[in-house]
Structure formats: structure tokens, C-alpha cells
Design an enzyme around this catalytic site. Sequence first.
Site, PDB file in Angstrom:
ATOM      1  N   ASP A  89      -4.544  -0.210  -4.092  1.00  0.00           N
ATOM      2  CA  ASP A  89      -5.493   0.553  -4.288  1.00  0.00           C
ATOM      3  C   ASP A  89      -4.930   2.129  -4.253  1.00  0.00           C
ATOM      4  O   ASP A  89      -3.841   2.379  -4.005  1.00  0.00           O
ATOM      5  CB  ASP A  89      -6.518   0.651  -3.090  1.00  0.00           C
ATOM      6  CG  ASP A  89      -5.654   0.881  -1.608  1.00  0.00           C
ATOM      7  OD1 ASP A  89      -4.570   0.455  -1.354  1.00  0.00           O
ATOM      8  OD2 ASP A  89      -6.320   1.369  -0.636  1.00  0.00           O
ATOM      9  N   GLU A 149      -4.867  -0.153   1.453  1.00  0.00           N
ATOM     10  CA  GLU A 149      -4.009   0.380   2.222  1.00  0.00           C
ATOM     11  C   GLU A 149      -4.591   1.995   2.649  1.00  0.00           C
ATOM     12  O   GLU A 149      -4.169   2.523   3.756  1.00  0.00           O
ATOM     13  CB  GLU A 149      -2.525   0.821   1.346  1.00  0.00           C
ATOM     14  CG  GLU A 149      -1.562   1.465   2.347  1.00  0.00           C
ATOM     15  CD  GLU A 149      -1.079   2.750   2.364  1.00  0.00           C
ATOM     16  OE1 GLU A 149      -0.512   3.188   3.075  1.00  0.00           O
ATOM     17  OE2 GLU A 149      -1.927   3.156   1.607  1.00  0.00           O
TER      18      GLU A 149
HETATM   19 ZN    ZN Z   1       0.569   4.824  -0.494  1.00  0.00          ZN
END
Ligand code: ZN
Length: 387
Positions: A89, A149
Site C-alpha cells: 500500500d 502498512e
Molecule cells: Zn513504507
Amino acid sequence: MEEFRKRRQAGALQMMTVEQALADLVGIDSVSSRSNAELISYLEARCKTAGLITEQLAHVEQTGVTKINLVARSVVAPEIELALVGHTDTVPYDPTWTDALRLTEKDGKLFGRGACDTKAFIAAALTALDSIDLAKLKKPLALVFTSDEEIGCLGAKRLAAAKPFKCHYAIVGEPTSLRPMRAGKGYCLAEIVVRGREAHSAYPQLGASAIFRAARWIERIEQIAEELKSERRDGFDPPYTTLNVGLINGGSAKNVIAGECRFTLEWRTIPGQSSDHVLSKVRNAVADLRTADPDFVCEIDAGRADDSFETRGESELVKFIEERSTQTAGTVAFGTEAPSMIALGAEAVVFGPGNIRVAHRTGEFVPVDQLHRCVEILRSGIERFCS
Ligand SMILES: [Zn+2]
């Protein structure tokens, strides 16, 4: 994805450059709010072409959006020797950045959303993989691609909870300018509510101000921040646990004794100190305040406690990357997926091309030379740890 399919049909994948891989990755929008399924299917196809055995671990959010972690291994074994970990992401991009999803090169830099954080590392890992003869590996290698993340390392935490494998060494991709990072502070957050009793402000004796209570407490919290400076951990900037009250909100009108006050308390812990260390000091302060004000009512919702991490400096992985990058190991101030990999048994190092200071910005970029060096370091890492 179309481009990739065409190249794959043409049998040209083995010659794919790291720049082409990065262009493909940047071209697939994988902002955390979206499903990462398209990027995962690209990564899965690349890993399968290279000969890895893939497994998708999917999670459907309450909103119906599917988020996937992908584990791609050279052999299916309970223990992985070396895992290369990259989050799929990215943070959102400004709509005025028209080339956010089109990799562009200028002055030896490659620009695009995620070009730095962390698609450059993923492109380097895929390119390193292409140059490896998997049949010659004696120990299991894995490429691990995670979701979410940027919104709290959620994919990596789910992976750590599911424990699909144990892991000996892990290189967690993040832009560190190719410096190995072997430790990082933890991140903890609590939402706090202080209760009072509303009354007309002309008659304060009829009420109890939640704002005055919160103010007394926050003063104590500031003292706790001072005390924490004496517990030092060299190598961090600053070398102690820090606190912050970032948001505060309370009261209903200027002439009403405040019935409620809410604030956030955030703390970043040095390794070796549990998240409860700060929390218990904050709770002790409440107990103290209650001796003078027995009516002091509050709620502490400690909703987030991301562990700090530390891999010993003598770790073979730390020493290897130090030697190959010619940089001594450092520490990071931002949250990473390293604690989740440590939970899976790994000695983890955070490492990758690009600088964290340009990440998350319009115009983030990765220097081309660092991207190429990262491919070489990862390739030699696979050979060193899995052969
Ligand atoms: Zn990162």
C-alpha cells in the site's frame, strides 16, 4: 497489468529491468483505502514466473474491501531462512499530481507515488529474484507482500497473528537510503476522557470542571516526560521515550463548567521498555490526584501499542548489510513491520532505497543508482543466506 501480460506472453520477463518493474508497480494504484488485490495479482504472477510457490492470505474488511498478504516461497517449509518483506500500500496522492501513477525519470531520480515508499524495494526484490537459480538454493527463501502498512502495519500484524511460518532472517523494505536499521521505537496511543459535573459558571461550587482536572493531569504527564529522559537508549534521536498530548477537546460553552474533557496521549517507547511502563506512570498520577479530589473520574482507552524492536548488532544479517552497503546500522523513528517479523522469530533489519524524508510527499522519488545497488545487495543476500 496489461503491459505486464503482453511482456509475459512475449516471454520477455527475464529481461525485465528494475525500472520496468517499478513502473508496473507505480502504475497500479494501491492507496491503503483501496483493495490491494490488483497489485497482489501482479506480484503473484511475477513470483510464479520466477518459480516461487504462492499463497494469498485474504482479509475482508467490514466495509467489504479485501486486503491480501501474499507469501511466495521457494519451497513450502515450516521455517523460512530469509524473507524479503514489502508493503503493497501507499499513502494517498494529491489529485493535482497528474503523474502520481506514471513513473517518470529526471536527473537520475524516478518519481511516482510509492516510488520511494516502498515499491522501489519491491521492484528490487523481484529483480533480484529473477537472477537467482532457485534450484540451487539450499534454504527456503520467501518474498512477503503485506497490506495496510501505512495505516498501522495491519497486514503484517495479521500475518504475525496467523503465524503461517517461522522466519530466521527478514529484510523489511522501507526507504533508509540503503542504510541497515536494526532498531526502532514503539508507538502507543491512548484516548483519555476526564469527567466533571456541569453547572452554571457563576456557581462553580455546584459543579466540577473536567478541564481543570485534565489540566492538572496533563501537568503531571509533562513531569513524567521529564522523568523518562533519565532512561536512555543510545543510538536514538532523542535517546529516550517521548510523550505527546496531540489533541484536546472539552467543555460545551464559555459560561458552563466543563462536564467532559478529552485528549490523546501518544508515546514512543525505546526498546526494552514495555508500553505499560508509561501507562502505569500515567495511572499512578491519577491515583495521586484522587487523594486530593476523590471525585476525579476518567477513562483511559489504550487502543494501540506497537512494539519497539531491536536486532542485535552482531546479527549475521546486520553485519552482512553493513558490509555490502558500507554503512553502519542505525535506528528508525517511524513505525515499521519489523516487530511483526520478529514475532515470527526473525532477526529483522529495515532497509531499502530512497530517503524517508521524501516519502509521503508529492513528488516522492527513488534515486536510480540506489535502486540498482539495492538489487545487487538483495541478490547477494539471497545467495549468502539461502545457498
Ligand atoms: Zn513504507
